[in-house]
Design an enzyme around this catalytic site. Structure first.
Site, PDB file in Angstrom:
ATOM      1  N   ASP A  54      -4.834   2.436  -6.537  1.00  0.00           N
ATOM      2  CA  ASP A  54      -5.155   2.651  -5.129  1.00  0.00           C
ATOM      3  C   ASP A  54      -6.579   3.173  -4.990  1.00  0.00           C
ATOM      4  OD1 ASP A  54      -4.360   3.139  -2.200  1.00  0.00           O
ATOM      5  OD2 ASP A  54      -4.944   5.140  -2.845  1.00  0.00           O
ATOM      6  N   GLU A 125      -2.069  -3.163  -7.216  1.00  0.00           N
ATOM      7  CA  GLU A 125      -2.807  -1.911  -7.440  1.00  0.00           C
ATOM      8  C   GLU A 125      -2.574  -1.395  -8.850  1.00  0.00           C
ATOM      9  OE1 GLU A 125      -3.223   0.125  -3.031  1.00  0.00           O
ATOM     10  OE2 GLU A 125      -1.460   0.612  -4.248  1.00  0.00           O
TER      11      GLU A 125
END
Length: 236
Positions: A54, A125
């Protein structure tokens, strides 16, 4: 290399799809872990790598924006990035590479159509996290990810309707004021059209930023955020 020869070949195929030449730099154990859904294993799954990824994708998006639009305002950067790294945007990229076919998940999770976007975005991610931690640099990330981020930024700028305006506005207010916008919604008693059932206003620091109507509270809030966000960009 992994002990599972078949799995190793699968991951090598994925890396080739990404266009990475330096496969000797890839930590295959981490990449394998990045493609294990929590439903497949509670102990060993992609959740921690997703957390790292992220931050990686947000950094990559920030660098792409800074390099592509050096004269843009920070508020615009924040709004653009929020859409570029949204679950929907990341899931779109993941689908282009066929990430789902490499993801180990329980049969129930794999068949969950409603959770597909978040499942793909999370795995994507995690992959970024694994590639970053393989070298602790962006060496295995930016060479192939930049193009996708640049395309998405261009799409957003050319067609604002693609944006999730609430996310974009929230990103902007946090960057500018370290606060979240406040929405005030009321139901229209004698509405004529279903699309005008709710009216929403969005406020920040006792100032109305925008207003909008919608058939649901969420739709009205989205319309208000859209008006506010467009006005902000025009002012800049």
């Amino acid at each position: 290399m992994l002990d599972d020869v078949r799995r190793q070949k699968e991951l090598q195929t994925l890396v080739q799809k990404l266009g990475l030449a330096k496969t000797d730099r890839v930590n295959w154990s981490l990449l394998n872990l990045a493609l294990i859904h929590p439903s497949f294993s509670r102990e060993k799954n992609y959740q921690q790598l997703e957390f790292v990824g992220d931050a990686v994708v947000r950094l990559a998006a920030a660098e792409v924006l800074l390099e592509s639009y050096p004269n843009a305002m920070v508020g615009e950067f924040a709004a653009l990035r929020s859409i570029m790294v949204s679950d929907r945007s990341l899931a779109e990229i993941a689908e282009r590479y066929g990430i789902e076919r490499y993801l180990l998940a329980s049969s129930s999770a794999a068949l969950d159509k409603e959770g597909k976007i978040s499942r793909l975005a999370d795995a994507f991610e995690a992959i970024l996290g694994a590639l970053y931690l393989s070298t602790h640099t962006m060496e295995l990330v930016r060479p192939w990810l930049d193009e996708h981020l640049q395309i998405k930024a261009t799409e957003i700028l050319q067609d604002p309707a693609r944006q999730n305006y609430k996310d974009a506005l929230q990103e902007w207010t946090q960057a500018q004021y370290k606060k979240l916008p406040i929405y005030q919604v009321q139901e229209v008693v004698n509405f004529i059209h279903e699309e005008e059932r709710f009216i929403a206003e969005v406020w920040m620091n006792n100032q109305k930023l925008g207003a909008g109507k919608g058939r649901s509270k969420k739709a009205a809030e989205q319309a208000a955020a859209k008006e506010a966000f467009i006005l902000i960009l025009q002012a800049q």
